[in-house]
Scaffold this motif. Sequence first.
Motif, PDB file in Angstrom:
ATOM      1  N   PRO A 110       0.812  -1.208   0.000  1.00  0.00           N
ATOM      2  CA  PRO A 110       0.000   0.000   0.000  1.00  0.00           C
ATOM      3  C   PRO A 110       0.852   1.269   0.000  1.00  0.00           C
ATOM      4  O   PRO A 110       2.005   1.259   0.437  1.00  0.00           O
ATOM      5  CB  PRO A 110      -0.806  -0.118   1.301  1.00  0.00           C
ATOM      6  CG  PRO A 110      -0.749  -1.562   1.674  1.00  0.00           C
ATOM      7  CD  PRO A 110       0.571  -2.055   1.181  1.00  0.00           C
ATOM      8  N   VAL A 111       0.266   2.355  -0.460  1.00  0.00           N
ATOM      9  CA  VAL A 111       0.964   3.647  -0.468  1.00  0.00           C
ATOM     10  C   VAL A 111       1.303   4.082   0.953  1.00  0.00           C
ATOM     11  O   VAL A 111       2.363   4.653   1.210  1.00  0.00           O
ATOM     12  CB  VAL A 111       0.104   4.714  -1.178  1.00  0.00           C
ATOM     13  CG1 VAL A 111       0.719   6.099  -1.019  1.00  0.00           C
ATOM     14  CG2 VAL A 111      -0.053   4.361  -2.656  1.00  0.00           C
ATOM     15  N   VAL A 147      -4.608  -2.747  -1.373  1.00  0.00           N
ATOM     16  CA  VAL A 147      -3.718  -1.781  -2.019  1.00  0.00           C
ATOM     17  C   VAL A 147      -4.525  -0.805  -2.869  1.00  0.00           C
ATOM     18  O   VAL A 147      -4.259   0.404  -2.866  1.00  0.00           O
ATOM     19  CB  VAL A 147      -2.665  -2.506  -2.876  1.00  0.00           C
ATOM     20  CG1 VAL A 147      -1.768  -1.504  -3.597  1.00  0.00           C
ATOM     21  CG2 VAL A 147      -1.822  -3.431  -2.003  1.00  0.00           C
ATOM     22  N   ARG A 148      -5.525  -1.304  -3.574  1.00  0.00           N
ATOM     23  CA  ARG A 148      -6.363  -0.448  -4.421  1.00  0.00           C
ATOM     24  C   ARG A 148      -7.088   0.614  -3.591  1.00  0.00           C
ATOM     25  O   ARG A 148      -7.134   1.798  -3.956  1.00  0.00           O
ATOM     26  CB  ARG A 148      -7.368  -1.299  -5.200  1.00  0.00           C
ATOM     27  CG  ARG A 148      -8.270  -0.499  -6.143  1.00  0.00           C
ATOM     28  CD  ARG A 148      -9.232  -1.434  -6.876  1.00  0.00           C
ATOM     29  NE  ARG A 148      -8.514  -2.332  -7.769  1.00  0.00           N
ATOM     30  CZ  ARG A 148      -8.163  -2.014  -9.031  1.00  0.00           C
ATOM     31  NH1 ARG A 148      -8.462  -0.818  -9.522  1.00  0.00           N
ATOM     32  NH2 ARG A 148      -7.542  -2.891  -9.769  1.00  0.00           N
ATOM     33  N   ASP A 149      -7.642   0.184  -2.467  1.00  0.00           N
ATOM     34  CA  ASP A 149      -8.397   1.129  -1.624  1.00  0.00           C
ATOM     35  C   ASP A 149      -7.495   2.205  -1.040  1.00  0.00           C
ATOM     36  O   ASP A 149      -7.977   3.280  -0.666  1.00  0.00           O
ATOM     37  CB  ASP A 149      -9.096   0.377  -0.492  1.00  0.00           C
ATOM     38  CG  ASP A 149     -10.234  -0.507  -0.995  1.00  0.00           C
ATOM     39  OD1 ASP A 149     -10.668  -0.319  -2.151  1.00  0.00           O
ATOM     40  OD2 ASP A 149     -10.666  -1.394  -0.241  1.00  0.00           O
ATOM     41  N   GLU A 269      -0.983  -5.732   5.526  1.00  0.00           N
ATOM     42  CA  GLU A 269      -0.682  -6.874   4.668  1.00  0.00           C
ATOM     43  C   GLU A 269      -1.355  -6.642   3.329  1.00  0.00           C
ATOM     44  O   GLU A 269      -2.595  -6.586   3.240  1.00  0.00           O
ATOM     45  CB  GLU A 269      -1.195  -8.161   5.307  1.00  0.00           C
ATOM     46  CG  GLU A 269      -0.654  -9.423   4.699  1.00  0.00           C
ATOM     47  CD  GLU A 269       0.761  -9.753   5.183  1.00  0.00           C
ATOM     48  OE1 GLU A 269       1.548 -10.218   4.357  1.00  0.00           O
ATOM     49  OE2 GLU A 269       1.059  -9.554   6.368  1.00  0.00           O
ATOM     50  N   ALA A 270      -0.540  -6.500   2.274  1.00  0.00           N
ATOM     51  CA  ALA A 270      -1.089  -6.204   0.959  1.00  0.00           C
ATOM     52  C   ALA A 270      -1.957  -7.343   0.444  1.00  0.00           C
ATOM     53  O   ALA A 270      -3.003  -7.114  -0.163  1.00  0.00           O
ATOM     54  CB  ALA A 270       0.039  -5.910  -0.022  1.00  0.00           C
ATOM     55  N   PHE A 271      -1.514  -8.555   0.660  1.00  0.00           N
ATOM     56  CA  PHE A 271      -2.320  -9.706   0.261  1.00  0.00           C
ATOM     57  C   PHE A 271      -2.210 -10.831   1.274  1.00  0.00           C
ATOM     58  O   PHE A 271      -3.191 -11.245   1.867  1.00  0.00           O
ATOM     59  CB  PHE A 271      -1.899 -10.206  -1.131  1.00  0.00           C
ATOM     60  CG  PHE A 271      -2.743 -11.358  -1.613  1.00  0.00           C
ATOM     61  CD1 PHE A 271      -3.979 -11.124  -2.192  1.00  0.00           C
ATOM     62  CD2 PHE A 271      -2.321 -12.674  -1.466  1.00  0.00           C
ATOM     63  CE1 PHE A 271      -4.774 -12.176  -2.621  1.00  0.00           C
ATOM     64  CE2 PHE A 271      -3.102 -13.725  -1.893  1.00  0.00           C
ATOM     65  CZ  PHE A 271      -4.326 -13.478  -2.469  1.00  0.00           C
ATOM     66  N   GLY A 272      -1.034 -11.338   1.499  1.00  0.00           N
ATOM     67  CA  GLY A 272      -0.853 -12.450   2.415  1.00  0.00           C
ATOM     68  C   GLY A 272      -0.561 -13.731   1.679  1.00  0.00           C
ATOM     69  O   GLY A 272      -1.348 -14.685   1.708  1.00  0.00           O
ATOM     70  N   ARG A 292     -10.869 -10.103   5.644  1.00  0.00           N
ATOM     71  CA  ARG A 292     -12.056 -10.638   4.966  1.00  0.00           C
ATOM     72  C   ARG A 292     -12.145 -10.137   3.523  1.00  0.00           C
ATOM     73  O   ARG A 292     -12.593 -10.861   2.623  1.00  0.00           O
ATOM     74  CB  ARG A 292     -13.320 -10.274   5.740  1.00  0.00           C
ATOM     75  CG  ARG A 292     -14.570 -10.981   5.200  1.00  0.00           C
ATOM     76  CD  ARG A 292     -15.798 -10.612   6.007  1.00  0.00           C
ATOM     77  NE  ARG A 292     -15.752 -11.149   7.362  1.00  0.00           N
ATOM     78  CZ  ARG A 292     -16.142 -12.378   7.697  1.00  0.00           C
ATOM     79  NH1 ARG A 292     -16.604 -13.202   6.775  1.00  0.00           N
ATOM     80  NH2 ARG A 292     -16.084 -12.778   8.954  1.00  0.00           N
ATOM     81  N   CYS A 293     -11.714  -8.880   3.287  1.00  0.00           N
ATOM     82  CA  CYS A 293     -11.798  -8.344   1.925  1.00  0.00           C
ATOM     83  C   CYS A 293     -10.851  -9.076   0.971  1.00  0.00           C
ATOM     84  O   CYS A 293     -10.994  -8.968  -0.252  1.00  0.00           O
ATOM     85  CB  CYS A 293     -11.498  -6.847   1.917  1.00  0.00           C
ATOM     86  SG  CYS A 293      -9.803  -6.425   2.377  1.00  0.00           S
ATOM     87  N   LEU A 294      -9.894  -9.818   1.512  1.00  0.00           N
ATOM     88  CA  LEU A 294      -8.955 -10.569   0.681  1.00  0.00           C
ATOM     89  C   LEU A 294      -9.379 -12.014   0.488  1.00  0.00           C
ATOM     90  O   LEU A 294      -9.261 -12.568  -0.604  1.00  0.00           O
ATOM     91  CB  LEU A 294      -7.555 -10.527   1.297  1.00  0.00           C
ATOM     92  CG  LEU A 294      -6.895  -9.160   1.441  1.00  0.00           C
ATOM     93  CD1 LEU A 294      -5.573  -9.287   2.190  1.00  0.00           C
ATOM     94  CD2 LEU A 294      -6.665  -8.539   0.068  1.00  0.00           C
TER      95      LEU A 294
END
Length: 746
Positions: A110-111, A147-149, A269-272, A292-294
């Motif tokens: 993420p930024v 990351v997108r959000d 955590e960008a993805f995991g 949960r969003c991932l």
Amino acid sequence: MKQTFDVLFVADPRFEGGSSTALALELRVAARAGYRTGLMMVRGPIIGHPFPIHPEIREVLDAGLVERTDPDAEIQADLVLVHHPSILDNIMRPRPRVRTGRIIVVLHHPVKDATGRIQYELEFIQKHAAMAFGIERVDLAPVSQVVRDGLPVLLPNGARVLSENWDNLIELHRWPRRKGRSGNDTVIVGRHSRPDPKKWPDTLDEALLAWPDRLGRRTRMLGGGPYLSEKYGALPPHWEMIEFNGEAVSDFLSSLDVWVYFHSSEWVEAFGRTTLEAMATGVPVILPEHFRCLFGDNATYAELADVDQAIADLTGDPDTWQDASDRARQFAERHNEHQFEQRLQRILAECRQNGGVAEIGSGIPGPKFLPHLPDANVLFVSSNGIGMGHLVQQLAIADRLPTGLRPVFVTFSYAMKITVLSGYPTEFLPHHRNSGMDAKDWNDHLAEVLLELLLRLQPRVIMYDATAAFDGAIRAFQTYDAAFSIWVRRAMWQESHRVFLPALNAFDAVIEPGELAEELDLGPTTSQRERVLEVAPVLHIDPSSRLPRPMARQALGLSEDAIVVAMQLGGGNNYALDDLKTRIVEGLLENSEVLILDITSPIRTGVLSEKPYAERVIPIELFPAFRYSNGFDAAVSAAGYNAFHENIIGGIPTLFVPNEGIDMDLQVNRAIWAELAGCSLVLRRDLHQPKLCELLSQLLDPHARESMRRACRLFASKKNGADEIAAFVEDHARLHFTDRNPAVRQ
């Protein structure tokens, strides 16, 4: 030279974790799909430690699935795919000579982090990508919704976000699914990650909620290390800690029943990817709610206080566990590697519709010819006024460099003829003790001579091998900053050498060859161990490359029936051993079957003894002696780095006579360690002469020698640190750099 690719991957291949694993997967998939791919390796600003290339990326390179690029090569590519935005934080140098139609920057992070701190500036990422590759529009590819959000609403001019996420993917065949479990089995809970304290909860109390001590459970952690004790203090005894890469991840995951992962409040955590690997193995996962969003409904979510009960609920009923396992595996199946092949196919089709530049790319698998990269120089600079170990160590590395990298030597060693005879250009510079100059004038002269050589040779890499980090050498290296500078320094320093420790900051990397006796290293370098790259022990000749015993004896003209003792006590320039050597020879010759191979040093100074050699003493200048060592029954040797490791790893029963001069490393500690390990005997000049007869008797006893050989086999190494260092040199000779601002201060 010109290189043409369908896809040019641009990445810092030293990352330990998910970004390198994801890159390696994409390289493999692209190769299997028949695309011609290149890898432009960049040393970025995040990793300060001199990490080598990630092992999975190394495997891809060694298998020839991807072509290295070189800063001097002209490159055409339909698509440039940049992995991780951090490598564009600074201007890339040298500027790549790339023509392309499209750039995608994969945003692995993420930024902003969880505290709101900026991790990278999108404006700089876009600008530096445009500067490096000559194309204004840059596509940004977030690896997940997280990351997108985190992306700003207003993007820099020339930047746009892809409509699809660049999901982490997995090759299912690399993650065999574990078997089901019985409700009566001991429950094994675990987690793994790269060694980063932010990958763990903030406090030990929180960590104990995630991984509690319960009867009927085991807790296994892959990726532990000293950093965790620094974070938490004493670690719970029920945690079974396994160091990073200490066990194959797939095997580790197959041993688990439940995966539990919580991290620091400062981490996002960008993805995991590690979680995805657990799910691919069919291990149910327990995560904090924000994941949960991932992972959707394919994981179990809990607060820290509820983890204990969540584990009990999952493992208390076989059907419940199996359902969670099935959902986890199905999620991984939807993230299989074929998605990348399809994604790449779509993107390259778009590139070619818009006028791609690569002019190739059938997508048909087939054999590939890896072209010869442009030639480049590597400058080896070494000391050695007393011994010749530093020069031999450099020769070991130079001999293993690939075609196209040309070693050039500058040495203070009078043994320079060994590099000349090996065919390498060599220049001799006398040490100030032998030059008639005082130290200051000599350092000024050294700086001038080295700088002139650097400007003429323009090496990509400088290899400096010495204990003493001379001011003149450092000034020359820092003035000519176009080369990547590496200090190869051994352990076992004496305290008097502490003055050279700050020189670590003057080099781009410090490499420490492996030391079998490291337990007895009390020297100053131990305080810097975490800032150096440690490799296996360095050997000039691989043990397997030695001549068989009959051939070695025939080459040396030695009788097969004789007991051959190789004697190599060094030049004796700083530590008088002549009297002791005479006693050793006399003692050995009392056995009528003994032949002594007296291997003389090519850099011995002073007047040689006029006494004639005994009949069974054969003087010989032999280099490299280790090549013939299968023909030796035993050895009497100094305990310098090279001879010590050759004799132990080569299984040669040895009586070590350490050189205890004040200018040497701690040879005596090596000899003591080897004796305690059962590998050898030790004879200290000023302490052990009264027991000389006893020691020689043991050395000549066949049962004692066989015992030493068996002990040595415990330390036989399949790796040679010279191979590892040569690979590190090759990698850094072909690098681009964004690890610092290239501005010059006047």
